[in-house]
Enzyme design. Structure first.
Site, short mmCIF file in Angstrom:
data_model
loop_
_atom_site.label_atom_id
_atom_site.label_comp_id
_atom_site.label_asym_id
_atom_site.label_seq_id
_atom_site.Cartn_x
_atom_site.Cartn_y
_atom_site.Cartn_z
N HIS A 1 0.69 -1.23 0.19
CA HIS A 1 0.13 0.03 0.03
C HIS A 1 0.83 1.28 0.14
O HIS A 1 0.30 2.30 -0.25
CB HIS A 1 -1.03 0.16 1.14
CG HIS A 1 -2.13 -0.90 0.67
ND1 HIS A 1 -3.48 -0.31 0.80
CD2 HIS A 1 -2.28 -2.13 0.65
CE1 HIS A 1 -4.36 -1.58 0.54
NE2 HIS A 1 -3.71 -2.46 0.41
N ASP A 2 2.17 1.22 0.44
CA ASP A 2 2.97 2.30 0.44
C ASP A 2 3.37 2.26 -0.95
O ASP A 2 3.39 3.44 -1.57
CB ASP A 2 4.08 2.39 1.53
CG ASP A 2 5.00 3.62 1.51
OD1 ASP A 2 4.29 4.72 1.07
OD2 ASP A 2 6.08 3.80 1.80
N VAL B 1 1.47 3.39 -4.04
CA VAL B 1 0.92 4.80 -4.31
C VAL B 1 2.01 5.87 -4.35
O VAL B 1 2.66 6.13 -3.32
CB VAL B 1 -0.06 4.76 -3.07
CG1 VAL B 1 -0.30 6.39 -3.14
CG2 VAL B 1 -1.11 3.70 -3.10
N ASP C 1 7.63 5.72 -0.13
CA ASP C 1 7.98 6.88 0.70
C ASP C 1 7.26 7.07 1.96
O ASP C 1 7.27 8.39 2.43
CB ASP C 1 7.78 8.39 -0.31
CG ASP C 1 6.23 8.18 -0.82
OD1 ASP C 1 5.50 7.37 -0.22
OD2 ASP C 1 5.86 9.02 -1.82
N ASP D 1 -6.26 -18.21 4.07
CA ASP D 1 -5.57 -19.82 3.47
C ASP D 1 -6.03 -20.66 5.07
O ASP D 1 -5.27 -20.17 6.07
CB ASP D 1 -4.20 -19.59 3.45
CG ASP D 1 -3.38 -20.81 3.18
OD1 ASP D 1 -4.23 -21.90 3.22
OD2 ASP D 1 -2.07 -20.96 3.05
N ASP E 1 3.52 -19.36 2.09
CA ASP E 1 3.96 -20.59 1.27
C ASP E 1 2.89 -20.89 -0.05
O ASP E 1 2.20 -20.00 -0.36
CB ASP E 1 3.84 -21.84 2.29
CG ASP E 1 2.32 -22.13 2.91
OD1 ASP E 1 1.42 -21.57 2.17
OD2 ASP E 1 2.18 -22.86 3.61
CA LIG Z 1 -0.27 -20.06 3.70
CA LIG Z 2 3.77 5.84 -1.03
#
Ligand SMILES: [Ca+2]
Ligand SMILES: [Ca+2]
Ligand code: HEM
Length: 306
Positions: free
Chosen positions: A48-49, A52, A56, A224, A232
């Site tokens: 997510h960083d 986008v 940073d 999972d 895995d």
């Molecule tokens: Ca797994």
């Molecule tokens: Ca970012």
């Protein structure tokens, strides 16, 4: 135009803060033993960083006057453990004040979190700097939705240098963690998605009993069921037995551009690990700020006072 990438280096803090990487590893390890899902969060934070704008730490900024937090975006739904980023950063500030960037904390905590989850050890460069702004308004452009088409997901990753094989591998991150019912009910109600295994659908309906879950209720299913805390290749085995949770997950097993990679990863955990490492490394080097760009935030939640 990607600037900065080549200016990252191995052991960037070797002179300015020789223990930086060790401190991060210690904190990540300690937090993992207290709250195992912190390691899961560090991995999601990297995605997510870094997608986008770049790696940073824009993700970590809180909403204050003039700043709208990326964390408030619908795409960030379910993200957790942000307060423990501050724990890691505090340990670094005690060791070497104003030296180690929050963007490097995001990268190295993901690296060490992956190891705690039984995944590969990935050699990462450092020297990222922190943004002075948030990119909340473009989060939805960069982070795909849970039910986007495979072609749009592939082109999103392609734009940061990750090919189809790497995209299949990096989505193996969904071999750990959870999905809230709001992201699942479309596949269960009013009728069960025919690409979903009927027994698994019954299990998921047990986890998510109503078509309109209260978004604040903590109703979720594990990604999972076999190895929920291990990075895995069960993710790929699950996809082949129609037990993928998100639409984007399950699509990997139905599209001819991605199915061969899913099959190969399901059959060979070593191959998955190799491709996962390659893709995570590319993600972690996406468009960083380096040198005089940006700053080293003292508190990851706020731009430094000027
Ligand atoms: Ca797994
Ligand atoms: Ca970012
Ligand atoms: C097409 C791309 C992707 C989409 C649409 C997507 C979407 C999602 C969604 C909807 C959730 C569940 C949120 C919730 O209901 O709580 C989730 C969880 C998660 N995602 Fe992704 N994701 C994508 C790619 C990635 C990548 C590349 C990574 C890491 C490299 C990643 C790491 C995670 C992790 C670790 C979780 C579990 C979080 C937790 O249990 O706290 N995802 N993702």
């Amino acid at each position: 135009f990607q600037f900065g990438k080549s200016e990252l280096q191995l052991n960037y803090y070797s002179n300015s803060c020789p223990k930086a990487e060790e401190v991060i590893k210690q904190e990540v390890t300690k937090l993992y033993h207290e709250h195992g899902n912190t390691a899961v969060s560090w991995l999601r934070n990297l995605f997510h960083d870094c997608v986008v704008q770049g790696c940073d730490a824009s993700l970590l900024l809180e909403s204050v006057t003039g700043i709208e937090s990326e964390k408030a975006s619908g795409r960030s739904f379910g993200m957790r453990n942000f307060k423990y980023v501050n724990t890691i950063k505090k340990a670094l500030e005690d060791e070497c004040p104003s030296t180690v960037s929050c963007a490097d904390v995001v990268a190295l905590s993901a690296r060490d979190g992956i190891v705690m989850l039984g995944g590969p050890r990935i050699e990462m460069k450092t020297g990222r700097k922190d943004s002075k702004e948030s990119y909340a308004s473009v989060v939805e452009e960069f982070i795909p939705n849970h039910n986007d088409s495979i072609s749009s997901v592939l082109s999103r990753f392609q734009s940061i240098g990750i090919d189809a094989e790497g995209t299949v591998a990096i989505l193996g991150a969904h071999s750990v963690g959870r999905v809230h019912c709001v992201n699942l009910v479309d596949r269960l109600y009013p009728t069960v998605d025919p690409t979903l295994d009927p027994d698994h659908a019954e299990y998921l309906k047990g986890r998510c009993p109503t078509p309109t879950p209260d978004p604040k209720a903590v109703l979720y299913a594990r990604n999972d069921r076999e190895t929920p805390m291990l990075l895995d290749n069960y993710y790929y085995k699950n996809l082949l037995s129609h037990k993928g949770l998100l639409t984007v997950d399950q699509e990997l097993a139905s599209d001819p551009a991605t199915l061969p990679f899913v099959e190969k990863m399901a059959a060979d955990n070593g191959y998955f690990s190799e491709q996962f490492s390659r893709a995570v490394l590319l993600l972690s080097e996406n468009n960083p700020l380096t040198g005089d760009q940006g700053e080293v935030r003292k508190d990851c939640r706020y731009v430094n006072a000027s």
